[in-house]
Scaffold this active site. Structure first.
Site, PDB file in Angstrom:
ATOM      1  N   GLU A  65       0.897  -1.036   0.113  1.00 22.88           N
ATOM      2  CA  GLU A  65      -0.390  -0.307   0.020  1.00 22.88           C
ATOM      3  C   GLU A  65       1.355   1.285   0.060  1.00 22.88           C
ATOM      4  OE1 GLU A  65      -2.421  -0.645   3.501  1.00 22.88           O
ATOM      5  OE2 GLU A  65      -3.118   1.746   2.580  1.00 22.88           O
ATOM      6  N   ARG A 318       4.859 -13.273   9.971  1.00 16.95           N
ATOM      7  CA  ARG A 318       5.635 -11.875   9.183  1.00 16.95           C
ATOM      8  C   ARG A 318       6.856 -11.966  10.039  1.00 16.95           C
ATOM      9  NH1 ARG A 318       3.855  -6.404   9.718  1.00 16.95           N
ATOM     10  NH2 ARG A 318       2.206  -7.250   8.286  1.00 16.95           N
ATOM     11  N   LYS A 328       4.838   1.419  10.654  1.00 23.09           N
ATOM     12  CA  LYS A 328       4.514   2.525   9.626  1.00 23.09           C
ATOM     13  C   LYS A 328       4.020   4.255  10.520  1.00 23.09           C
ATOM     14  CE  LYS A 328       3.477   0.804   5.259  1.00 23.09           C
ATOM     15  NZ  LYS A 328       2.266   0.632   4.575  1.00 23.09           N
TER      16      LYS A 328
HETATM   17  P1  ATP Z   1       2.670  -1.942   8.249  1.00 23.26           P
HETATM   18  O1  ATP Z   1       1.847  -3.113   9.227  1.00 23.26           O
HETATM   19  O2  ATP Z   1       4.029  -1.826   8.434  1.00 23.26           O
HETATM   20  O3  ATP Z   1       1.521  -0.815   7.528  1.00 23.26           O
HETATM   21  P2  ATP Z   1       1.591  -3.434   5.508  1.00 23.26           P
HETATM   22  O4  ATP Z   1       1.189  -5.485   5.957  1.00 23.26           O
HETATM   23  O5  ATP Z   1       0.014  -3.269   6.014  1.00 23.26           O
HETATM   24  O6  ATP Z   1       3.192  -3.118   6.943  1.00 23.26           O
HETATM   25  P3  ATP Z   1       1.831  -4.033   3.026  1.00 23.26           P
HETATM   26  O7  ATP Z   1       2.492  -2.177   2.350  1.00 23.26           O
HETATM   27  O8  ATP Z   1       0.103  -3.339   3.039  1.00 23.26           O
HETATM   28  O9  ATP Z   1       1.926  -2.761   4.366  1.00 23.26           O
HETATM   29  O10 ATP Z   1       2.224  -4.602   2.628  1.00 23.26           O
HETATM   30  C1  ATP Z   1       2.873  -5.350   1.446  1.00 23.26           C
HETATM   31  C2  ATP Z   1       3.169  -6.874   1.665  1.00 23.26           C
HETATM   32  O11 ATP Z   1       4.566  -6.908   2.199  1.00 23.26           O
HETATM   33  C3  ATP Z   1       1.984  -7.573   2.036  1.00 23.26           C
HETATM   34  O12 ATP Z   1       1.911  -8.716   1.686  1.00 23.26           O
HETATM   35  C4  ATP Z   1       2.615  -7.879   3.119  1.00 23.26           C
HETATM   36  O13 ATP Z   1       1.870  -8.735   4.266  1.00 23.26           O
HETATM   37  C5  ATP Z   1       3.856  -7.519   3.955  1.00 23.26           C
HETATM   38  N1  ATP Z   1       4.727  -7.663   5.013  1.00 23.26           N
HETATM   39  C6  ATP Z   1       4.389  -6.780   5.749  1.00 23.26           C
HETATM   40  N2  ATP Z   1       5.307  -6.103   7.195  1.00 23.26           N
HETATM   41  C7  ATP Z   1       5.700  -7.921   6.405  1.00 23.26           C
HETATM   42  C8  ATP Z   1       6.630  -8.466   7.583  1.00 23.26           C
HETATM   43  N3  ATP Z   1       6.843  -8.082   8.887  1.00 23.26           N
HETATM   44  N4  ATP Z   1       7.039  -9.271   6.982  1.00 23.26           N
HETATM   45  C9  ATP Z   1       6.869 -10.367   5.598  1.00 23.26           C
HETATM   46  N5  ATP Z   1       5.923  -9.610   5.109  1.00 23.26           N
HETATM   47  C10 ATP Z   1       5.413  -8.546   5.248  1.00 23.26           C
HETATM   48 MG    MG Z   2      -1.037  -3.108   4.890  1.00 19.00          MG
END
Ligand code: ATP
Ligand code: MG
Length: 618
Positions: A65, A318, A328
C-alpha cells in the site's frame, strides 16, 4: 539437502524448501494452472481467455500500500514473491494496492519502486515472457481496477449476494455478535436486487452522505468466522484519490478488492502474512461468486466474470526483528519528532535507511532467505542475523583499507638515522583483498609520523595487552617493527604523542621481516598521505529487544548512543571511494561511503554498517 520432515519453525528455517514451495510443486505436478491464458495485461475472464497460453508458469505479486516507506519486513515479502517467480519460471507483479484514497502519495510510490529495483528485481520488470523484446513492467495499480470492482459489485447484487445496509456503524457493530454469539440479520438484508441496485448506484452518484450506507456481502450472520458475517465491501468516502482524482466517492474495502486484484492479474499463488488467514474464506467466497454464471429474472444468463482456477491465498508468519520497530505509524513519529534524521536515516529499519547504512541487496536477500518461511507463527529474528548476512556476503568481495578512528600521533625518533632524512617516505603496499590477488595492491607511505589508534597505547599495560607500551615491540601492519619508548601527555593525562624507534630490516614482505618476533600488529595511517574523513558509528536505535512490547512507549527506550561521529584519518586509497562503495576497514568492520554526503575526492563520509564480529550486548 533433503526435504523437511517436520513442520516446526526450526526445521523450516533450516531447509531451503518450505510449505509454499511444496504447494507450488504440487500445483505444477498436477497442472492446476497449466490451462490458463494471459491476455497480455490484467483483465476479466473473457479478456484472458482470448489471450495466448500464459507463458508464466506461476504468477505471484508484491502488493504494498503506497502509504509509507518500505521496511525490512517488506524485504522478506519482496524476496519471497520475486524469488519464487524467478525459480519457477513465473512472473511477479509489483502491485500498488492503492484502493484507500486517504493516505497514499506519489512520493511513496516512487520510493517503493526504487527499493524493489535496488533489491535486485529490476531486470524482472523488463523481461516479459509473453512479448519477447518488449519492455513490460509488471507494475500495476489496484486503482486501475475500480471500474471492474464496481461492475463486480453490481454483479453480486444482481445475483442476490450483496445488499445496501443503512444501519449506523454502531448498529452494525452491535449486530455482528462476537466469538461466542452469532450476529443478527440487518433489517435491510432482504431488499430486492432492484432496490439494492438503485441504492448502490445512488451511492456511486453521490446522492448519499459519507457513512450513510454501505454495500455488504450477503453470507451468514451466524458464521463462526466473524469475517463471514456479511462483511462490508463498499463504503462512501468523498476523498480525492491520487490516481482517479474525484471520479469516485465510493471505494471498495481491502478484503473485497484484494481477491479481485489477484484474479484480474491471474495471480496463481497469493502470499500474505498470517493475520489474513481468517480472511481466506471470504477471499475464496468473492472469487467463487464472481466465477459463477448469473441468471437474471428474465431468464437470461451471463457467464461468470472470472475464469477458473482462481488464485489461492497462502499465509506465512511475518518477520519481526529484534530491536526494530516496523509499524509505519511509529516510524513516522520517529521522523516527524526528529528522533532520527529522516526516513533514510541509517538507523531506520526502512529499506532506504538500511541502504544508506550500507546493507547490500545481497545481504537483505540472504537474511530474508535464512529467516525461513513458516505458517506456524511470526518469525522473531535477531538483528545479528542481518549483520551476519552482511558479513557473509561482503567479506569475500569488500576492498580492505586502513582507517584510524581515534587518531593519536606516533613519532619514530630514529627515522632520520635509519633512512638518512627526516622527510623520507617509505612506500608500503597491501593487497586490496587478502584472498583475491586479482583485485590488486593498495599503496601508501610510511613516514616519520603516523596516526595510530589512541587505544593502542597504554602506559601501564593491562594483562594480555600486546600493543604499544614502553619497551614493547609491535609491527606497524604492512610496515616495520617498532619499539615503543613512551609518550608525551596532555593536560588531561592522556597520551598526546607516542614515541618509538624503528627496527631496521624488518619491513613486511622482505626476507628480514620475521627476524624480530612480535605479539602485536597495529593499523596506522601515514601523516603525510592520510586523509581526514568523517566516520559515523551506528548502534541499535532501541535498547530493548521489543521496544513496544506490552504497550510500552517505544520512545522511552531509544538508545542515546545510537550515533557516534568521529573525525578519522583514512588511507589514501579511500579518497577515490564513490558514494555507496563498501569497504572493510581493517580491525574495525564494514563501512560504506555515505550515499548522500560523501563526495569523492572532496568530503569523505563513511558509515559503519557493522563490526567484524557480533559484539553487541557483550
Ligand atoms: P505495516 O503494518 O508496516 O503498515 P503492511 O503489511 O500494512 O505493513 P503493506 O504495504 O500492506 O504493509 O505490505 C505489503 C506486503 O508486505 C504485504 O503482502 C504484507 O503482508 C507484507 N509485509 C508487511 N510487513 C511484513 C513483515 N513484517 N514480514 C513479512 N511480510 C510483510
Ligand atoms: Mg497493509
Amino acid at each position: 539437502m533433503s526435504a523437511p520432515t517436520s513442520n516446526t519453525p526450526a526445521a523450516d528455517a533450516a531447509k531451503p524448501s518450505n510449505f509454499i514451495r511444496q504447494a507450488i510443486d504440487a500445483d505444477l505436478a498436477k497442472g492446476t494452472y497449466a490451462q490458463r491464458r494471459w491476455g497480455g495485461q490484467p483483465g476479466d475472464g473473457p479478456s484472458h481467455a482470448a489471450g495466448a497460453p500464459d507463458p508464466a508458469r506461476i504468477r505471484t505479486r508484491f502488493p504494498p500500500e503506497p502509504n509509507g516507506y518500505l521496511h525490512i519486513g517488506h524485504a522478506k515479502s519482496i524476496w519471497l514473491n520475486f524469488s519464487l517467480a524467478q525459480e519457477y519460471g513465473g512472473v511477479c507483479h509489483l502491485r500498488f494496492d492503492d484502493t484507500n484514497p486517504e493516505k497514499e502519495e506519489q512520493e511513496y510510490v516512487d520510493s517503493i519502486r526504487e527499493m524493489v529495483r535496488w533489491l535486485g528485481w529490476d531486470h524482472h520488470f523488463e523481461d516479459d515472457a509473453a512479448r519477447p523484446g518488449i519492455k513490460q513492467p509488471h507494475e500495476y495499480f489496484a486503482s486501475d481496477y475500480f471500474d471492474f470492482m464496481y461492475h463486480a459489485a453490481e454483479y453480486l447484487i444482481e445475483a442476490g449476494h450483496a445488499y445496501v445496509d443503512e444501519q449506523t456503524p454502531e448498529q452494525m457493530r452491535a449486530t455482528r455478535g462476537d466469538f461466542g454469539t452469532p450476529g443478527t440479520n440487518s433489517p435491510f438484508r432482504d431488499r430486492t436486487a432492484e432496490e439494492n441496485l438503485r441504492l448502490f448506484r445512488e451511492m456511486r452518484d453521490g446522492q448519499h452522505a459519507d457513512g450513510a450506507m454501505v454495500l455488504r456481502a450477503k453470507i451468514d450472520m451466524a458464521s463462526p468466522n466473524i469475517n463471514m458475517r456479511d462483511p462490508t465491501i463498499y463504503r462512501i468516502r468523498r476523498a480525492t484519490h491520487h490516481n482517479t482524482g474525484d471520479k469516485w466517492c465510493i471505494y471498495p474495502m481491502y478484503t473485497y478488492a484484494h481477491p479481485i486484484e489477484d484474479a484480474l492479474e491471474q495471480i496463481t499463488h497469493s502470499i500474505c502474512t498470517l493475520e489474513f488467514e481468517d480472511q481466506r474464506p471470504f477471499y475464496d467466497w468473492v472469487l467463487e461468486r464472481l466465477s459463477e454464471p448469473l441468471t437474471r429474472p428474465d431468464g437470461n444468463t451471463e457467464a461468470g466474470l472470472l475464469n477458473a482456477p482462481p488464485p489461492r491465498q497462502y499465509e506465512f508468519g511475518r518477520l519481526n526483528v529484534g530491536h526494530v520497530i516496523t509499524s509505519k505509524r511509529k516510524l513516522r513519529q520517529l521522523v516527524e519528532e526528529n528522533h532520527v534524521g529522516g526516513w533514510d536515516d541509517p538507523r531506520m529499519p526502512t529499506l532506504a535507511g538500511l541502504r544508506r547504512r550500507g546493507y547490500t541487496p545481497e545481504a537483505l536477500r540472504l537474511f530474508a532467505e535464512r529467516s525461513g518461511v513458516t505458517k506456524t507463527g511470526d518469525a522473531w529474528t535477531d538483528y545479528a542475523a542481518l549483520d551476519a548476512a552482511l558479513r557473509d556476503t561482503l567479506d569475500p568481495i569488500a576492498p580492505r583499507a586502513m582507517a584510524v578512528l581515534e587518531p593519536v600521533k606516533l613519532v619514530i625518533e630514529n627515522w632520520a638515522e635509519v633512512f638518512g632524512s627526516a622527510d623520507h617516505l617509505e612506500p608500503c603496499e597491501a593487497p586490496v583483498h587478502p584472498h583475491r590477488p586479482e583485485m590488486g595492491q593498495r599503496q601508501f607511505m610510511l613516514g616519520r609520523e603516523v596516526w595510530i589508534e589512541r587505544t593502542d597505547y597504554e602506559e601501564t599495560p593491562p594483562k594480555g595487552f600486546f600493543r604499544l607500551f614502553p619497551g614493547n615491540k609491535v609491527r606497524l601492519k604492512y610496515g616495520y617493527v617498532i619499539e615503543c619508548l613512551g609518550a608525551a601527555k596532555d593536560e588531561a593525562d592522556c597520551a598526546s604523542v607516542v614515541r618509538a624507534n624503528l627496527i631496521k630490516d624488518t619491513k613486511s614482505g622482505t626476507p628480514g621481516a620475521d627476524s624480530v618476533k612480535v605479539k602485536g600488529v597495529i593499523t596506522w595511517v601515514g601523516v603525510a598521505d592520510g586523509q581526514p574523513a568523517e566516520v559515523r558509528l551506528y548502534d541499535r536505535l532501541f535498547t530493548e529487544e521489543q521496544p513496544d512490547a506490552g504497550g510500552r512507549d517505544f520512545l522511552t527506550v531509544l538508545n542515546p548512543n545510537s550515533l557516534t561521529t568521529m573525525q578519522a584519518i583514512v588511507e589514501p586509497s579511500l579518497t577515490k571511494a564513490s558514494p555507496e562503495e563498501r569497504f572493510q576497514f581493517e580491525r574495525h568492520g564494514f563501512f560504506v561511503a555515505d550515499q548522500h554526503e560523501h563526495v569523492s575526492g572532496q568530503k569523505l563520509v563513511f558509515n559503519r554498517v557493522t563490526g567484524l564480529r557480533d559484539s553487541w550486548g557483550k
